[in-house]
Write a protein that holds these residues in place. Structure first.
Motif, PDB file in Angstrom:
ATOM      1  N   TYR A  75      16.408  -2.032  12.954  1.00 21.87           N
ATOM      2  CA  TYR A  75      17.645  -3.233  12.563  1.00 21.87           C
ATOM      3  C   TYR A  75      17.030  -4.048  13.004  1.00 21.87           C
ATOM      4  N   LEU A  76      16.330  -4.088  14.058  1.00 19.06           N
ATOM      5  CA  LEU A  76      16.257  -5.537  14.933  1.00 19.06           C
ATOM      6  C   LEU A  76      14.974  -5.886  14.304  1.00 19.06           C
ATOM      7  N   GLU A  77      14.048  -5.206  13.742  1.00 22.65           N
ATOM      8  CA  GLU A  77      12.695  -5.431  12.540  1.00 22.65           C
ATOM      9  C   GLU A  77      12.638  -5.615  11.754  1.00 22.65           C
ATOM     10  N   MET A  78      13.516  -5.040  11.231  1.00 24.34           N
ATOM     11  CA  MET A  78      14.365  -5.652   9.822  1.00 24.34           C
ATOM     12  C   MET A  78      14.856  -7.152   9.571  1.00 24.34           C
ATOM     13  N   GLY A  79      15.461  -8.021  10.723  1.00 24.78           N
ATOM     14  CA  GLY A  79      15.708  -9.067  11.501  1.00 24.78           C
ATOM     15  C   GLY A  79      17.607  -8.881  10.857  1.00 24.78           C
ATOM     16  N   LEU A  80      17.517  -7.529  10.577  1.00 22.80           N
ATOM     17  CA  LEU A  80      19.458  -7.433  10.897  1.00 22.80           C
ATOM     18  C   LEU A  80      19.830  -7.227  12.216  1.00 22.80           C
ATOM     19  N   ASN A  81      19.910  -8.542  12.518  1.00 24.54           N
ATOM     20  CA  ASN A  81      20.425  -8.496  14.061  1.00 24.54           C
ATOM     21  C   ASN A  81      21.836  -7.810  14.205  1.00 24.54           C
ATOM     22  N   ASP A  82      22.902  -8.030  13.413  1.00 28.01           N
ATOM     23  CA  ASP A  82      23.995  -7.910  13.801  1.00 28.01           C
ATOM     24  C   ASP A  82      23.950  -6.638  13.231  1.00 28.01           C
ATOM     25  N   GLU A  83      23.905  -5.868  13.053  1.00 26.18           N
ATOM     26  CA  GLU A  83      23.667  -4.679  12.248  1.00 26.18           C
ATOM     27  C   GLU A  83      22.961  -3.476  13.521  1.00 26.18           C
ATOM     28  N   ALA A  84      21.677  -3.490  14.536  1.00 25.33           N
ATOM     29  CA  ALA A  84      21.334  -3.477  15.582  1.00 25.33           C
ATOM     30  C   ALA A  84      22.783  -3.538  16.387  1.00 25.33           C
ATOM     31  N   VAL A  85      23.110  -5.151  16.998  1.00 25.89           N
ATOM     32  CA  VAL A  85      24.085  -4.843  18.106  1.00 25.89           C
ATOM     33  C   VAL A  85      25.571  -4.308  17.288  1.00 25.89           C
ATOM     34  N   VAL A  86      26.151  -3.898  16.360  1.00 22.00           N
ATOM     35  CA  VAL A  86      27.159  -3.251  16.195  1.00 22.00           C
ATOM     36  C   VAL A  86      26.402  -1.342  16.660  1.00 22.00           C
ATOM     37  N   MET A  87      25.273  -1.196  16.095  1.00 23.60           N
ATOM     38  CA  MET A  87      25.149  -0.129  16.133  1.00 23.60           C
ATOM     39  C   MET A  87      25.049   0.692  17.153  1.00 23.60           C
ATOM     40  N   PHE A  88      24.518  -0.544  18.618  1.00 22.21           N
ATOM     41  CA  PHE A  88      24.401  -0.351  19.833  1.00 22.21           C
ATOM     42  C   PHE A  88      25.789  -0.645  20.460  1.00 22.21           C
ATOM     43  N   PHE A  89      27.033  -0.778  20.305  1.00 19.25           N
ATOM     44  CA  PHE A  89      28.279  -0.746  20.586  1.00 19.25           C
ATOM     45  C   PHE A  89      28.496   0.365  20.440  1.00 19.25           C
ATOM     46  N   LYS A  90      28.266   0.866  18.777  1.00 19.47           N
ATOM     47  CA  LYS A  90      29.034   3.166  18.274  1.00 19.47           C
ATOM     48  C   LYS A  90      28.332   3.694  19.769  1.00 19.47           C
ATOM     49  N   MET A  91      26.415   2.871  19.995  1.00 19.49           N
ATOM     50  CA  MET A  91      26.296   3.992  20.749  1.00 19.49           C
ATOM     51  C   MET A  91      27.319   4.288  21.887  1.00 19.49           C
ATOM     52  N   LEU A  92      28.106   3.392  22.381  1.00 19.71           N
ATOM     53  CA  LEU A  92      28.627   3.360  23.851  1.00 19.71           C
ATOM     54  C   LEU A  92      29.682   4.379  23.459  1.00 19.71           C
ATOM     55  N   GLU A  93      30.680   3.949  22.812  1.00 21.99           N
ATOM     56  CA  GLU A  93      32.253   4.425  21.957  1.00 21.99           C
ATOM     57  C   GLU A  93      31.788   6.144  22.982  1.00 21.99           C
ATOM     58  N   LEU A  94      30.728   6.515  21.976  1.00 20.44           N
ATOM     59  CA  LEU A  94      30.275   7.580  21.953  1.00 20.44           C
ATOM     60  C   LEU A  94      29.358   8.295  22.915  1.00 20.44           C
ATOM     61  N   CYS A 112      20.008 -10.748  20.414  1.00 21.45           N
ATOM     62  CA  CYS A 112      21.753 -11.634  20.599  1.00 21.45           C
ATOM     63  C   CYS A 112      20.451 -13.194  20.641  1.00 21.45           C
ATOM     64  N   SER A 113      19.267 -12.617  21.240  1.00 14.58           N
ATOM     65  CA  SER A 113      18.419 -14.232  21.047  1.00 14.58           C
ATOM     66  C   SER A 113      18.295 -15.089  19.952  1.00 14.58           C
ATOM     67  N   ARG A 114      17.992 -13.723  19.054  1.00 16.48           N
ATOM     68  CA  ARG A 114      17.360 -14.154  17.788  1.00 16.48           C
ATOM     69  C   ARG A 114      18.417 -15.593  16.668  1.00 16.48           C
ATOM     70  N   SER A 115      19.928 -14.201  17.011  1.00 14.97           N
ATOM     71  CA  SER A 115      20.724 -14.477  15.844  1.00 14.97           C
ATOM     72  C   SER A 115      21.938 -16.097  17.074  1.00 14.97           C
ATOM     73  N   LEU A 116      21.275 -16.110  18.458  1.00 13.85           N
ATOM     74  CA  LEU A 116      22.015 -16.720  19.081  1.00 13.85           C
ATOM     75  C   LEU A 116      23.060 -16.229  19.467  1.00 13.85           C
ATOM     76  N   THR A 117      23.435 -15.449  19.665  1.00 13.05           N
ATOM     77  CA  THR A 117      25.215 -14.878  19.973  1.00 13.05           C
ATOM     78  C   THR A 117      25.288 -14.756  21.342  1.00 13.05           C
ATOM     79  N   LEU A 118      25.459 -15.474  22.421  1.00 15.33           N
ATOM     80  CA  LEU A 118      25.592 -15.694  23.631  1.00 15.33           C
ATOM     81  C   LEU A 118      26.390 -15.367  24.619  1.00 15.33           C
ATOM     82  N   GLU A 119      27.612 -14.995  23.810  1.00 13.95           N
ATOM     83  CA  GLU A 119      29.015 -14.312  24.289  1.00 13.95           C
ATOM     84  C   GLU A 119      28.366 -12.687  23.906  1.00 13.95           C
TER      85      GLU A 119
END
Length: 698
Positions: free
Chosen positions: A242-261, A277-284
């Protein structure tokens, strides 16, 4: 024995004992102390593989199968080609019926060492093969990037009636990941399902990986969702793709799904999602992931800490970035260089140099990063000083260093030093590097040496690309050689289709001259050839028409972009208004900009304050200045303070000026003091004039 001798010996084997696949257990028979087997084992245990192999031949008799297997494994682990060939030679010479599985191990060993040709020749000489033989060959070819051979072997295996296994499919999948053939990948996927291997997590993860590499993320996600119990590697792969395709938001979503499981992420997974997060500047979100990494004790890993540092730098949180750096105990050269480069590339050269001086060791990448920071910040004196230090400390330079040196020559307009650098480049063969050649061309253009630029451009001939044309066209447009630039632009169309970047560059050059004729010709070319005119091109056109005093055209371009106007386009229009004596319209534009929900920046307010100066709106100017920090959270810069001082001085409001100076967070520079002193003399404001004169004297 030569490889040919080995192959001939294998060819003499006409039959196989099917029971020979049983491997003698090492522990079942204790070798005698003075036997060849005992001596070989002793050498292997001490790591003397070459000596162990040499002890095979004096005995003139075969050794146990498990010992051959161990010798082959030892040779492959240390990439000992000659020794591996000797082991195979001994096996086929002294063993009348070498079992298939041992020859398979030999093929695998050749593959690990990098001798794919030996592996293929040994395979072809085998009169009888099993599925393991085909797997060994496919794996050997895949490991050595012989992708066509992998596909050919797989097809041959299928034609021979050998059923593909997880190992063979894995090897073919690896090659698919390199050739990125989506059609072949889909066929392979169908074959895996057909053979009943769709439940294999490793295979399914590989399909996720290769689908992602082929750009088919929807297919990759579908396969991932079908995995019954994804492993941590599976999660890592899908996040990375996801990250390499530039789909940063999807990469972050999958990461948190992973933690939920309750799946523990790998260090690369954490690093990847921080990079998103660096690419999309989502500091929070980045801060949350930082906390997770801290809880999971990932921060000692330099890969993770480097990515977190980089995220804070790109999001403008330099104090947090430095804290991460200082708290990381084990910092390798890569982390030091990344941290220093993060500051340097963001224009914070003082902090970058502090880190550079503290580095326990440096490489050419570190030096280049620091030099590049000075160049990007246009700090030419510091760059020249740093170059002198590099000359003393660094023995070898690379093409990146040369590009930065040429950029320094361009920045200080030192064509003589640039010519010396060009000579060095030519003597050492760097002129064949297109990036370096383009940097030389750009240097000549910016220094006004168009004879040298033209000669180099013609020499580049087949080497040149769009960047080469850009460098030449921009240089010509910058100094007003419009006709020559137009001629070169026509020549470029015969060789390559100009990109939007080329046209934007040409328009910017026309704006700086100004060159209205060439600008109009470029605009016409855009329309005739059906280019998608984006905000960058519109901004360049508005800027060009404004600077060329053809403001009605600028308005027309601006109005055509009613649905997609961004901040840069609004700023270009505001600048154009006050440059063309239409300052009253600046305030109307600002209100319209607010109505469209576009947030102003420091460039916007600079245009508004200049309009206030031209129109004489002193009180309104102060209101806009105050609203910068209170309403719009834009920190005033030196240029904004300078505008306010000019506004007060021009209209004789020196009492307000005195009050304003008390609020200034810095001492007035010489230019500002000179303006205050002149205004005080003009309006008879003696006390303020004496203060300004005293500061100027100091």
């Amino acid at each position: 024995m030569t490889l040919t001798g080995v192959s001939a010996a294998v060819g003499r084997v006409l039959s196989r004992d099917k029971t020979s696949k049983r491997v003698l257990n090492k522990s079942s028979t204790r070798p005698e102390k003075n036997s060849a087997t005992h001596q070989i084992l002793e050498q292997l245990e001490h790591g003397h593989i070459s000596k162990a192999v040499s002890l095979l031949f004096p005995s003139l008799e075969p050794v146990s199968h498990w010992l051959y297997e161990r010798l082959l494994r030892s040779c492959s682990s240390k990439s000992l080609v000659v020794q591996a060939r000797k082991v195979v030679s001994h096996l086929v010479t002294f063993s009348p019926l070498p079992p298939i599985f041992l020859l398979n191990r030999a093929i695998e060993a050749y593959g690990r060492i990098g001798c794919a040709n030996d592996a293929r020749e040994l395979f072809e000489q085998m009169p009888e093969r099993d599925g393991g033989s085909w797997n060994a060959l496919i794996t050997a070819c895949a490991k050595n990037y012989l992708h066509d051979e992998v596909f050919r072997a797989f097809v041959r295996m299928s034609r021979d009636g050998i059923r593909g296994s997880e190992t063979s499919f894995s090897g073919v999948l690896k090659s698919c990941g390199f050739v990125l053939d989506l059609r072949l990948l889909m066929q392979l996927h169908c074959s895996v399902v057909k053979h009943g291997y769709s439940g294999n997590v490793d295979l399914e993860t590989s399909f996720v990986d290769v689908y992602g590499k082929c750009g088919a993320m929807s297919d990759a996600r579908r396969v991932f969702d079908e995995i019954e119990s994804p492993s941590d590697v599976s999660w890592n792969v899908v996040v990375r793709r996801y990250l390499e395709m530039g789909l940063n938001d999807e990469a972050v979503v999958m990461f948190f799904k992973m933690l939920e499981l309750n799946v523990r992420p790998l260090n690369h997974t954490v690093s990847s999602v921080v990079l998103a997060c660096s690419r999309s500047l989502t500091l929070e979100v980045g801060m949350v992931i930082h906390a997770i990494a801290l809880k999971l004790k990932f921060l000692p890993d330099t890969i993770v800490s480097t990515s977190i540092f980089d995220m804070y730098v790109k999001c403008g949180k330099l104090e947090s970035a430095r804290r991460v750096f200082d708290q990381t105990e084990s910092k390798d050269l890569k982390f030091w260089t990344s941290a220093m480069s993060g500051y340097a590339m963001n224009g914070i050269t003082r902090d970058a140099r502090e880190l550079f001086d503290l580095m326990p060791e440096r490489n050419i990448i570190s030096w280049n990063a620091m030099l590049g920071g000075y160049v990007r910040a246009n700090e030419w004196d510091e760059a020249l000083e740093f170059l002198a230090l590099m000359r003393k400390e660094v023995k070898g330079i690379d093409n990146v260093t040369l590009v930065w040196i040429l950029n320094v020559c361009s920045g200080v307009s030192d064509v003589q030093t640039g010519k010396q650098a060009h000579g060095f480049i030519y003597r050492h063969g760097y002129d064949a590097n297109l990036i370096v050649a383009n940097a030389v061309l750009d240097m000549y253009g910016k220094c006004g040496a168009f004879g040298s630029a033209n000669a180099l451009f013609r020499q580049m001939s087949e080497l040149r690309d769009e960047v080469s044309w850009n460098a030449l066209l921009t240089g010509l447009a910058r100094v007003g050689r419009s006709e020559q630039a137009l001629s070169f632009f026509e020549g470029m169309q015969l060789e390559a289709k100009p990109s939007k970047y080329t046209l934007a560059t040409l328009l910017a050059g026309c704006a700086n001259v100004p060159a209205l004729g060439l600008g109009k010709a470029t605009h016409g070319f855009l329309i005739r050839n059906g280019y998608d005119v984006d905000d960058v091109l519109r901004g360049a056109m508005v800027d060009m028409y404004s600077k060329c005093r053809c403001f009605d055209y600028a308005i027309k371009v601006f109005e055509e972009a009613a649905a997609t106007r961004d901040l840069m386009l609004w700023n270009s229009m505001i600048r154009g208004c006050y440059r063309n004596g239409r300052s009253k319209e600046v305030f109307e534009l600002f209100m319209a900009m607010e109505d469209e929900g576009v947030k102003p920046d420091h460039v916007t307010f600079l245009g508004i304050l200049r309009a206030c100066i031209r129109e004489g709106h002193v009180e309104l100017g102060f209101q806009y200045f105050s609203s910068m920090s209170t309403k719009y959270f834009v920190l005033p810069q030196v240029e904004h303070y300078d505008c306010m001082v000019e506004l007060y001085c021009k209209y004789g409001c020196l009492r307000q000026l005195e009050e304003f100076l008390l609020l200034m967070p810095f001492d007035p520079p010489v230019q500002m003091l000179t303006r205050i002193n002149d205004a005080s003399k003009k309006y008879g404001w003696r006390k303020l004039g004496e203060w300004a004169a005293k500061r100027l004297h100091e």
